[in-house]
Each structure stands twice: as structure tokens, then as C-alpha cells.
Design an enzyme around this catalytic site. Structure first.
Site, mmCIF file in Angstrom:
data_model
loop_
_atom_site.group_PDB
_atom_site.id
_atom_site.type_symbol
_atom_site.label_atom_id
_atom_site.label_comp_id
_atom_site.label_asym_id
_atom_site.label_seq_id
_atom_site.Cartn_x
_atom_site.Cartn_y
_atom_site.Cartn_z
ATOM 1 N N ASP A 146 -93.178 98.640 -9.718
ATOM 2 C CA ASP A 146 -94.091 97.664 -9.056
ATOM 3 C C ASP A 146 -94.430 97.438 -7.883
ATOM 4 O O ASP A 146 -95.942 96.151 -7.305
ATOM 5 C CB ASP A 146 -91.796 97.007 -8.208
ATOM 6 C CG ASP A 146 -91.826 97.733 -7.240
ATOM 7 O OD1 ASP A 146 -92.195 98.798 -7.181
ATOM 8 O OD2 ASP A 146 -90.730 97.660 -6.529
ATOM 9 N N LEU B 108 -79.224 102.403 -6.390
ATOM 10 C CA LEU B 108 -78.763 101.024 -6.455
ATOM 11 C C LEU B 108 -78.897 100.523 -5.721
ATOM 12 O O LEU B 108 -78.678 98.882 -5.281
ATOM 13 C CB LEU B 108 -77.418 101.838 -7.429
ATOM 14 C CG LEU B 108 -77.050 102.352 -7.789
ATOM 15 C CD1 LEU B 108 -75.226 102.256 -7.914
ATOM 16 C CD2 LEU B 108 -77.333 101.832 -9.163
ATOM 17 N N SER C 35 -79.057 100.167 -2.009
ATOM 18 C CA SER C 35 -77.846 100.469 -0.915
ATOM 19 C C SER C 35 -78.547 99.432 1.128
ATOM 20 O O SER C 35 -78.709 98.978 1.123
ATOM 21 C CB SER C 35 -76.910 101.334 -0.224
ATOM 22 O OG SER C 35 -78.015 102.085 -0.528
ATOM 23 N N SER C 36 -80.203 100.238 0.015
ATOM 24 C CA SER C 36 -80.896 100.116 1.875
ATOM 25 C C SER C 36 -81.737 98.468 1.246
ATOM 26 O O SER C 36 -81.213 97.286 2.530
ATOM 27 C CB SER C 36 -82.195 101.025 1.861
ATOM 28 O OG SER C 36 -82.771 100.448 0.778
ATOM 29 N N ASP D 285 -86.833 95.539 -5.497
ATOM 30 C CA ASP D 285 -85.477 95.515 -4.650
ATOM 31 C C ASP D 285 -84.824 94.250 -3.836
ATOM 32 O O ASP D 285 -83.442 93.728 -3.845
ATOM 33 C CB ASP D 285 -84.598 97.144 -4.321
ATOM 34 C CG ASP D 285 -85.316 97.753 -4.940
ATOM 35 O OD1 ASP D 285 -84.886 98.265 -6.362
ATOM 36 O OD2 ASP D 285 -85.495 98.961 -4.473
#
Ligand code: GLA
Length: 396
Positions: A42, A133, A135-136, A180
Site C-alpha cells: 500500500d 488486525l 485495531s489502531s 487499513d
């Protein structure tokens, strides 16, 4: 906790009232993600293919008339308060890490000429923290939506994703890409998001997995060096681009280089830079091929690409670790497993596995036995349901 459970829970229980003496007005829920393929591409303007998972960060809140923000983080049992009128100084540097995401969001929103009112909020969720996964990103996205909702403001999702990414860069110090935040906002149930990280153009691709399921295995290894090693990888890719510009002056990222051109000049790069860049170019090609395989219904081919992705991350990009490799070795040896790889930044965190539903029990039993024996850690295994992106619900 699913979305419906979250709103029911907070509409019916007294947690919020106990903290703030009154009912909340809204609940924001932003999901974590698991990336099926396209890792460390990315921030090279490349392609990714993540899905939103049915694990969320929830912010339950009500606006205030003044400019004070009061936060209770239920899962870490912590409280933090700040004033929106005092965000220009660097006081946030010593704030607890979880609160920096909210301080960061508020600062950037106010920098873009939005004067915000405060809110009273509780934060809770079930995205495993620091497990690869996202979370942030789920916390940042939910924070941004909470401030916007409390203030009756709106922002387009691409702008929001970019703002949330800047929070990581400027307030947390991780030079992450845009994957994300984008999947947390744009996710769709039973679909993967084929995302071009340069233009943010995307397609929701149906996950026609038939009898197959997505299984996430958490190594439970803390990702100590993740931030510094992550930023190093990004710098190595940029160095590669800088050298390749000698022959291809128009390129601005690895996205602009094709594999054939690269092979002609890779010998000119230092060995390490060469490996990192080669991995990124190959992974970009794999993502595009994986989308074609999925559309054609060739799941074994999709799985093979996942396996190749893991090998590249392990051998060339060097962001795996022995626990991630162990999980992929165990899973890879089980009949009915089509593909398995580390997911997210690496150095710990989770693997993602595409398996026939009849193979899941064997997968679970063997991982519980062999991983515990060899790594000495109890892992966690989740059957993944692909959910929708972030949402806001009014509580009445
Ligand atoms: C982390 C970053 C993303 C991405 C992945 C690796 O999750 O936040 O931007 O770079 O690592 O693919």
C-alpha cells in the site's frame, strides 16, 4: 460483539450512565480487517485485497456544550481528558498511546478549520490489540466518526481515510499506508476490497468461497520492533525508487516499475534493496492475478498465491517471524487448506488461511497441539465472518 449486540448492550446497560450520568446519543463501530493478499504494497502505491472482519472498536458518546473531551477506555480500564481548546501544544506526547489517536483526530479536524465541541465517550471493542488486525485503524476511524457525529459534521470517506492515516504518521510515528483505514470505512459483508492505493479506486469483489472459509490464527507474539522495522522497510523501498530513477526518471513509486524492466536493472541495486523491491513488484502482480483467479472461481490458484506471498514476506521482505512461519507450516500441511500466509505488518500478529470447512477441526486441533508444543504459547483461532465497514447508530 456484533453491531446489533453493541447497540442493544449500550442502550440497555448502565455503563455509560454510571460514568457520565445520562444516556449516550450514538454508537460508532469501526471494524478491524484481515488482508487476504497484497502486503506492504500500500505505501508503494500498489494493490491490496483486504476484508473487514466482524470485530469492532465501538465509541459510545454524547456531545458536550463545552470543548472538553472525557474518555473512558473500558478494555484497558483507563480514563483520559483533554480540552479541544488546548491542542496546539505538544502535551499529547506524554498522553497514553490509546488516547493519542483521539487527540490526533481532533487536532487534524480542527486544523482543517473545524472548531469542534467536546464529547463524553466510552471506548470498547473486540479487535485484538496489536495483533495485525488493524485495531489502531479501527480506533482512529471510530474516533473520527465520533467527533464528526458529535458535531453534526460530515466528510467524504476517502478524505477521512487519509486524515486517519495522517494521525498514525504524525501522532504515533508509524509511516503506514492507506489500506487499513480504507477497508475499515469501505468494507462490505461477504466481499473483499480490491484497492488501488494510489488513486483509492476500488472494487468490491464477491467472496464466492463455496465450501471454504477464512481462518485467522493469532500467534499472540507481541510485535515489539514492528514500528521501527516497518518504517525501515518503507525507507528501503524509497531508496530503491531513488536508484531506479536513474534509468526511469518518471517513476515516483515502485508501482510505476514493471517486473521486466526491474530485472534488467536489479543488479545495480544493493542486495537488500533489491530483495525488498523485488518482493513488492511480485506481490503487486500476485494481487492482480489473485483477483482474476477469484473471479474465475479458481480457489486453489488463489491459495497458491497466498502461499507465494508468505514465502516472499519471509525470505525477501523479512517481516515474518518463527511463530508466523510455524503456523503457516502446520496449516500448509493439512489436506483441505488451499493457502496460508502472515497478514498485516508482520513480526508477530496473525496468519490468514483459506481452508475447506471440513479441514477446520483438524486445523484447530493440530495448531493447538503443535504450536503450543513448539512455540510454548497458546494461540487464538477465529473463524472469520466478513462484515461491513464503519457505521454510526443513534441511540434513543
Ligand atoms: C500495516 C499498515 C498498512 C500496511 C500493512 C502491511 O497494517 O498499517 O498500511 O502497510 O501493515 O501490508
Amino acid at each position: 460483539m456484533t453491531l446489533t449486540h453493541a447497540s442493544e448492550r449500550f442502550a440497555n446497560d448502565r455503563t455509560y450512565e454510571n460514568f457520565f450520568g445520562g444516556a449516550p446519543e450514538f454508537i460508532v463501530s469501526a471494524p478491524g480487517r484481515v488482508n487476504l493478499i497484497g502486503e506492504h504494497t500500500d505505501y508503494n502505491d500498489g494493490y491490496v485485497f483486504p476484508v473487514a472482519i466482524d470485530k469492532y472498536v465501538h465509541i459510545v458518546a454524547r456531545p458536550r456544550k463545552d470543548r472538553q473531551v472525557t474518555l473512558h477506555a473500558l478494555d484497558v480500564d483507563a480514563r483520559y481528558e483533554f480540552s479541544l481548546a488546548m491542542l496546539c501544544d505538544e502535551k499529547w506526547v506524554s498522553a497514553p498511546t490509546w488516547s493519542k489517536y483521539l487527540v490526533g483526530v481532533a487536532t487534524l479536524l480542527q486544523r482543517s478549520d473545524k472548531t469542534l465541541c467536546g464529547m463524553d465517550a466510552i471506548i470498547t471493542g473486540d479487535v485484538p490489540i496489536g495483533a495485525g488486525l488493524s485495531s489502531s485503524a479501527a480506533l482512529t476511524v471510530s474516533s473520527a466518526l465520533a467527533f464528526l457525529t458529535a458535531n453534526g459534521l460530515e466528510m467524504d470517506k476517502k478524505g477521512l481515510a487519509t486524515l486517519c492515516q495522517r494521525v498514525e504518521h504524525e501522532f504515533i510515528g508509524v509511516k503506514c499506508g492507506i489500506m487499513d483505514q480504507t477497508i475499515s470505512l469501505f468494507g462490505r459483508a461477504d466481499h473483499g476490497l480490491f484497492l488501488d492505493c494510489r488513486s483509492l479506486a476500488h472494487t468490491h469483489v464477491p467472496l464466492n468461497l463455496g465450501e471454504h472459509v477464512i481462518v485467522i490464527c493469532n500467534t499472540k507474539v507481541k510485535r515489539e520492533l514492528a514500528a521501527s522495522e516497518y518504517n525501515k522497510r518503507r525507507a528501503e523501498c524509497e531508496k530503491g525508487v531513488g536508484i531506479l530513477k536513474r534509468w526511469f526518471p518518471d517513476i515516483s513509486s515502485l508501482r510505476d516499475v514493471n517486473l521486466t524492466d526491474f530485472k534488467n536493472y536489479e543488479g545495480e541495486l544493493p542486495e537488500l534493496t533489491q530483495k525488498r523491491c523485488r518482493y513488492v513488484l511480485e506481490e503487486n502482480a500476485r494481487v492482480q492475478q489473485a483477483i482474476d483467479e477469484l473471479k474465475a472461481g479458481d480457489l486453489p490458484a488463489f491459495g497458491n498465491l497466498m502461499n507465494a506471498s508468505h514465502r516472499g514476506l519471509r525470505d525477501d521482505y523479512k517481516v515474518s517471524c518463527k511463530e508466523l512461519d510455524l503456523l503457516t507450516e502446520i496449516a500448509g500441511g493439512i489436506a483441505g487448506v488451499l493457502g496460508t500466509r502472515m497478514t498485516g505488518a508482520g513480526f508477530g500478529g496473525c496468519t490468514v488461511t483459506l481452508a475447506h470447512r471440513d479441514a477446520v477441526e483438524t486445523l484447530r486441533t493440530r495448531i493447538m497441539r503443535e504450536y503450543v508444543q513448539q512455540a510454548g504459547i497458546e494461540p487464538e483461532i477465529y473463524l472469520c465472518t466478513v462484515g461491513d465497514g464503519a457505521s454510526v447508530q443513534k441511540v434513543s
